[in-house]
Write a protein that holds these residues in place. Structure first.
Motif, PDB file in Angstrom:
ATOM      1  N   ASP A  79       9.357  11.827  -4.288  1.00 26.46           N
ATOM      2  CA  ASP A  79       9.386  11.188  -2.971  1.00 26.46           C
ATOM      3  C   ASP A  79       8.563   9.901  -2.955  1.00 26.46           C
ATOM      4  O   ASP A  79       8.994   8.872  -2.425  1.00 26.46           O
ATOM      5  CB  ASP A  79       8.790  12.158  -1.949  1.00 26.46           C
ATOM      6  N   ASP A  80       7.372   9.977  -3.521  1.00 26.88           N
ATOM      7  CA  ASP A  80       6.496   8.796  -3.556  1.00 26.88           C
ATOM      8  C   ASP A  80       7.134   7.679  -4.372  1.00 26.88           C
ATOM      9  O   ASP A  80       7.122   6.513  -3.975  1.00 26.88           O
ATOM     10  CB  ASP A  80       5.141   9.167  -4.170  1.00 26.88           C
ATOM     11  N   ARG A 114      10.249   7.197  -5.020  1.00 29.46           N
ATOM     12  CA  ARG A 114      11.403   6.644  -4.294  1.00 29.46           C
ATOM     13  C   ARG A 114      10.916   5.600  -3.282  1.00 29.46           C
ATOM     14  O   ARG A 114      11.503   4.524  -3.148  1.00 29.46           O
ATOM     15  CB  ARG A 114      12.139   7.793  -3.595  1.00 29.46           C
ATOM     16  N   GLU A 115       9.815   5.913  -2.612  1.00 24.94           N
ATOM     17  CA  GLU A 115       9.291   4.990  -1.605  1.00 24.94           C
ATOM     18  C   GLU A 115       8.731   3.721  -2.250  1.00 24.94           C
ATOM     19  O   GLU A 115       8.909   2.616  -1.724  1.00 24.94           O
ATOM     20  CB  GLU A 115       8.208   5.701  -0.780  1.00 24.94           C
ATOM     21  N   ASP A 170      -3.381  10.043   5.693  1.00 25.94           N
ATOM     22  CA  ASP A 170      -2.944   8.753   5.148  1.00 25.94           C
ATOM     23  C   ASP A 170      -1.434   8.588   5.307  1.00 25.94           C
ATOM     24  O   ASP A 170      -0.932   7.483   5.525  1.00 25.94           O
ATOM     25  CB  ASP A 170      -3.332   8.639   3.672  1.00 25.94           C
ATOM     26  N   GLY A 171      -0.717   9.689   5.166  1.00 25.54           N
ATOM     27  CA  GLY A 171       0.731   9.640   5.358  1.00 25.54           C
ATOM     28  C   GLY A 171       1.100   9.286   6.789  1.00 25.54           C
ATOM     29  O   GLY A 171       2.068   8.554   7.030  1.00 25.54           O
ATOM     30  N   ALA A 216       0.695   5.599   7.066  1.00 27.10           N
ATOM     31  CA  ALA A 216       1.802   4.904   6.387  1.00 27.10           C
ATOM     32  C   ALA A 216       3.089   5.005   7.201  1.00 27.10           C
ATOM     33  O   ALA A 216       3.871   4.042   7.263  1.00 27.10           O
ATOM     34  CB  ALA A 216       2.002   5.497   4.991  1.00 27.10           C
ATOM     35  N   VAL A 258      22.886  22.214   7.736  1.00 29.46           N
ATOM     36  CA  VAL A 258      24.049  22.399   6.863  1.00 29.46           C
ATOM     37  C   VAL A 258      24.206  21.198   5.928  1.00 29.46           C
ATOM     38  O   VAL A 258      24.590  21.339   4.772  1.00 29.46           O
ATOM     39  CB  VAL A 258      25.331  22.578   7.715  1.00 29.46           C
ATOM     40  N   VAL A 259      23.907  20.033   6.455  1.00 21.99           N
ATOM     41  CA  VAL A 259      23.942  18.805   5.647  1.00 21.99           C
ATOM     42  C   VAL A 259      22.499  18.316   5.517  1.00 21.99           C
ATOM     43  O   VAL A 259      21.804  18.162   6.527  1.00 21.99           O
ATOM     44  CB  VAL A 259      24.815  17.719   6.304  1.00 21.99           C
ATOM     45  N   THR A 260      22.049  18.117   4.285  1.00 16.01           N
ATOM     46  CA  THR A 260      20.697  17.592   4.075  1.00 16.01           C
ATOM     47  C   THR A 260      20.770  16.316   3.248  1.00 16.01           C
ATOM     48  O   THR A 260      21.731  16.092   2.516  1.00 16.01           O
ATOM     49  CB  THR A 260      19.779  18.612   3.380  1.00 16.01           C
ATOM     50  N   PHE A 261      19.731  15.504   3.373  1.00 18.57           N
ATOM     51  CA  PHE A 261      19.710  14.227   2.652  1.00 18.57           C
ATOM     52  C   PHE A 261      18.340  14.013   2.025  1.00 18.57           C
ATOM     53  O   PHE A 261      17.331  14.560   2.508  1.00 18.57           O
ATOM     54  CB  PHE A 261      20.072  13.061   3.589  1.00 18.57           C
ATOM     55  N   ALA A 262      18.310  13.230   0.969  1.00 16.07           N
ATOM     56  CA  ALA A 262      17.049  12.926   0.285  1.00 16.07           C
ATOM     57  C   ALA A 262      16.407  11.660   0.836  1.00 16.07           C
ATOM     58  O   ALA A 262      15.180  11.569   0.926  1.00 16.07           O
ATOM     59  CB  ALA A 262      17.284  12.765  -1.207  1.00 16.07           C
ATOM     60  N   GLU A 263      17.227  10.691   1.174  1.00 18.50           N
ATOM     61  CA  GLU A 263      16.700   9.396   1.626  1.00 18.50           C
ATOM     62  C   GLU A 263      17.102   9.076   3.055  1.00 18.50           C
ATOM     63  O   GLU A 263      16.256   8.843   3.898  1.00 18.50           O
ATOM     64  CB  GLU A 263      17.253   8.274   0.740  1.00 18.50           C
ATOM     65  N   ALA A 278      18.737  11.988  -8.004  1.00 16.11           N
ATOM     66  CA  ALA A 278      18.866  12.979  -6.935  1.00 16.11           C
ATOM     67  C   ALA A 278      20.062  12.676  -6.046  1.00 16.11           C
ATOM     68  O   ALA A 278      20.298  11.522  -5.699  1.00 16.11           O
ATOM     69  CB  ALA A 278      17.593  12.972  -6.097  1.00 16.11           C
ATOM     70  N   PRO A 279      20.830  13.699  -5.685  1.00 11.43           N
ATOM     71  CA  PRO A 279      21.944  13.460  -4.765  1.00 11.43           C
ATOM     72  C   PRO A 279      21.406  12.990  -3.426  1.00 11.43           C
ATOM     73  O   PRO A 279      20.366  13.467  -2.963  1.00 11.43           O
ATOM     74  CB  PRO A 279      22.608  14.835  -4.640  1.00 11.43           C
ATOM     75  N   THR A 280      22.062  12.039  -2.819  1.00 11.77           N
ATOM     76  CA  THR A 280      21.548  11.514  -1.561  1.00 11.77           C
ATOM     77  C   THR A 280      21.878  12.434  -0.390  1.00 11.77           C
ATOM     78  O   THR A 280      21.153  12.477   0.580  1.00 11.77           O
ATOM     79  CB  THR A 280      22.115  10.108  -1.296  1.00 11.77           C
ATOM     80  N   THR A 281      23.000  13.139  -0.502  1.00 12.40           N
ATOM     81  CA  THR A 281      23.379  14.042   0.583  1.00 12.40           C
ATOM     82  C   THR A 281      23.910  15.342   0.002  1.00 12.40           C
ATOM     83  O   THR A 281      24.638  15.324  -0.989  1.00 12.40           O
ATOM     84  CB  THR A 281      24.472  13.398   1.461  1.00 12.40           C
ATOM     85  N   THR A 282      23.540  16.455   0.596  1.00 13.15           N
ATOM     86  CA  THR A 282      23.999  17.753   0.130  1.00 13.15           C
ATOM     87  C   THR A 282      24.593  18.525   1.303  1.00 13.15           C
ATOM     88  O   THR A 282      23.991  18.587   2.378  1.00 13.15           O
ATOM     89  CB  THR A 282      22.823  18.566  -0.457  1.00 13.15           C
ATOM     90  N   VAL A 283      25.773  19.116   1.086  1.00 17.30           N
ATOM     91  CA  VAL A 283      26.373  19.995   2.092  1.00 17.30           C
ATOM     92  C   VAL A 283      26.144  21.428   1.644  1.00 17.30           C
ATOM     93  O   VAL A 283      26.521  21.811   0.533  1.00 17.30           O
ATOM     94  CB  VAL A 283      27.882  19.721   2.253  1.00 17.30           C
ATOM     95  N   LEU A 298      18.644   2.822  -3.305  1.00 12.92           N
ATOM     96  CA  LEU A 298      18.196   2.763  -4.699  1.00 12.92           C
ATOM     97  C   LEU A 298      19.390   2.731  -5.638  1.00 12.92           C
ATOM     98  O   LEU A 298      19.654   3.678  -6.389  1.00 12.92           O
ATOM     99  CB  LEU A 298      17.279   3.948  -5.001  1.00 12.92           C
ATOM    100  N   PRO A 346       8.029   9.246   3.676  1.00  8.63           N
ATOM    101  CA  PRO A 346       7.183  10.012   2.751  1.00  8.63           C
ATOM    102  C   PRO A 346       6.209  10.890   3.530  1.00  8.63           C
ATOM    103  O   PRO A 346       5.869  10.573   4.676  1.00  8.63           O
ATOM    104  CB  PRO A 346       6.445   8.922   1.964  1.00  8.63           C
ATOM    105  N   LYS A 388      11.596   1.523  -3.115  1.00  9.25           N
ATOM    106  CA  LYS A 388      12.170   0.913  -1.913  1.00  9.25           C
ATOM    107  C   LYS A 388      11.268  -0.213  -1.398  1.00  9.25           C
ATOM    108  O   LYS A 388      11.762  -1.254  -0.937  1.00  9.25           O
ATOM    109  CB  LYS A 388      12.380   1.980  -0.829  1.00  9.25           C
ATOM    110  N   PRO A 436       0.110   5.742   0.473  1.00  8.56           N
ATOM    111  CA  PRO A 436      -0.984   6.697   0.716  1.00  8.56           C
ATOM    112  C   PRO A 436      -1.412   7.519  -0.492  1.00  8.56           C
ATOM    113  O   PRO A 436      -2.595   7.840  -0.623  1.00  8.56           O
ATOM    114  CB  PRO A 436      -0.428   7.596   1.826  1.00  8.56           C
ATOM    115  N   ASP A 452      17.460  -2.102   5.574  1.00  9.57           N
ATOM    116  CA  ASP A 452      17.312  -0.899   4.773  1.00  9.57           C
ATOM    117  C   ASP A 452      17.826  -1.162   3.367  1.00  9.57           C
ATOM    118  O   ASP A 452      18.768  -1.929   3.169  1.00  9.57           O
ATOM    119  CB  ASP A 452      18.109   0.243   5.396  1.00  9.57           C
ATOM    120  N   SER A 507       0.832  -1.205   0.000  1.00  9.79           N
ATOM    121  CA  SER A 507       0.000   0.000   0.000  1.00  9.79           C
ATOM    122  C   SER A 507       0.863   1.249   0.000  1.00  9.79           C
ATOM    123  O   SER A 507       2.040   1.216   0.377  1.00  9.79           O
ATOM    124  CB  SER A 507      -0.920   0.014   1.220  1.00  9.79           C
TER     125      SER A 507
END
Lengths: 113, 298
Positions: free
Chosen positions: A32-33, A35-36, B204-205, B208, B141-146, A107-112, A60, B163, A39, A23, A57, A21
């Motif tokens: 984002d959706d 990517r999920e 719903d989020g 989830a 300062v440091v961000t991540f997508a996943e 997409a970059p996984t981490t950004t400084v 991708l 999500p 996963k 949402p 975990d 499922s």
């Protein structure tokens, strides 16, 4: 929404089917959706291969993918060394979903900053 | 106190600062929940803390005026300064200490959307609340997508983006060796949750997110909620069951074309209100929020 995933593990002739499922509805999906969803698909393959192992975990990376039309909708097919999986059908546009997956993987996984 | 603050917020548009409690009376309570892992609770969101031979790692930092009290609580456990701050989402009751701790040299880390949200002014519609953009030193300062993993203090501390649920920048923080999960505001332990539809949240989020957290837990896992007492798998299961039942009942009303006022009159959550309706959100406010969220996805 719920969707079906069919998994075929390498060196196995049987398909395993699971219901998953998410949402948001496919037409409203964001990067984002997507990517999920990917996963969840990779996790489902791992769960089929290692049913008694604790949840792991996933990242991708290291898989092939394609979005295919199916009965007026689309499915996502992925393949990793462990096996392959097809999820869907999703009521959304093939090109848009392909673009979202491309963005999700690029997409970059981490950004400084 | 929280109920009064909410009612004031609904009736009058006020700044976040004007709604904050009397911080001079707030005590920061420390609870040890694993080897080198603690929960700190004061006036805002619950904090998670990892201390050890490498660094002090803090999950969320409440309100700015409480920074000295938080630092004093940490100093009672470790003589090291705060090196990392991980924000579970952008809300001011979880990131208010960023500016002070950032100035003190802490590296602030969060999901990409936390930095985006904190960089601009916001109006949280459902709370009728204005939030100003944060100064640069308070931003992650440091961000991540996943996800991002910290290999410190003999543990593997993994921040995993969820999500959109409470907001569009939520993360869980999983202390894998200690078997502790900080869920941020995707988990209000013991009362109806708030979710911020103005910045990507949805009911719903929230369901989830709780399902995802449950899949990461075993019977021994200790769960730090964004608000409320320390929880465990059983408490999360109870919370998730409540959320699912609420969804089923309210969706029936939405699908039947009932307006929010009609839904309130129907009292679909009457049997839950005595148990779950005594926290941050009064029952009718929660029902309005759920109705709006489920109506939006019809």
């Amino acid at each position: 929404m719920t969707f079906t995933i069919e998994i075929v593990l390498r060196e196995s002739d049987d398909a395993v089917t699971e219901n998953l499922s998410h949402p948001a509805t496919p037409r409203d999906w964001t990067v984002d959706d997507v990517r999920e969803i990917l996963k969840k698909m990779l996790t489902a393959i791992d769960r089929a291969k290692n049913p008694d192992a604790p949840l792991r975990d996933v990242t991708l990376r290291g898989f092939s993918w394609i979005v295919e039309p199916s009965g007026g909708k689309v499915v996502i097919a992925i393949e990793i060394p462990m096996g392959a999986a097809v999820a869907g059908p999703f009521d959304t546009d093939e090109r848009r979903l392909t673009s979202l997956i491309t963005q999700a993987l690029a997409a970059p996984t981490t950004t400084v900053h | 106190m929280k109920l009064i603050a909410f009612v004031i917020a609904v009736v009058f548009p006020v700044s976040a600062a004007a709604q904050q409690p009397d911080f001079s009376k707030v005590e920061v309570k420390t609870t040890k929940i694993g080897e080198g892992v603690y929960m700190l609770a004061g006036a805002g969101g619950n904090l998670g803390l990892s201390v050890g031979e490498d660094a002090v790692f803090l999950v969320d930092d409440e309100f700015a005026p409480l920074t000295e009290k938080v630092k004093a609580a940490i100093a009672a456990i470790s003589d090291k300064p705060v090196r990392f701050v991980l924000n579970t989402h952008w809300h001011f009751d979880h990131t208010g200490g960023n500016e002070n701790l950032g100035q003190g040299g802490a590296l602030i880390v969060a999901h990409d959307n936390v930095r985006k949200r904190m960089s601009v002014d916001h109006f949280i519609t459902d709370l009728n609340m204005k939030i100003q953009a944060s100064p640069k030193v308070a931003l992650p300062v440091v961000t991540f997508a996943e996800s991002a993993t910290f290999h410190i203090n003999g543990d593997e501390i993994q921040a995993v983006h969820v999500p959109p649920a409470h907001t569009d920048g939520d993360s869980f923080v999983h202390f894998r060796k200690a078997n502790v999960l900080h869920m941020g505001d995707t988990f209000f332990n013991g009362f109806y949750p708030f979710f911020d539809m103005s910045t990507g949240g949805s009911f719903d989020g929230m369901i989830a997110a709780a399902e995802k957290a449950l899949s990461m837990c075993d019977a021994s896992t200790k769960i730090i909620p964004g608000h409320g007492p320390l929880g465990d798998k059983k408490a999360l299961e109870t919370y998730l069951s409540m959320l699912r039942t609420v969804r089923d009942r309210v969706k029936k009303l939405v699908d039947a074309g009932k307006t929010v006022d009609e839904a309130i009159k129907a009292k679909p959550l009457a049997d839950f209100d005595a148990t779950w309706g005594k926290g941050f959100l009064p029952p009718d406010a929660f029902l309005k929020l759920v109705h709006a969220s489920l109506s939006a996805v019809r």
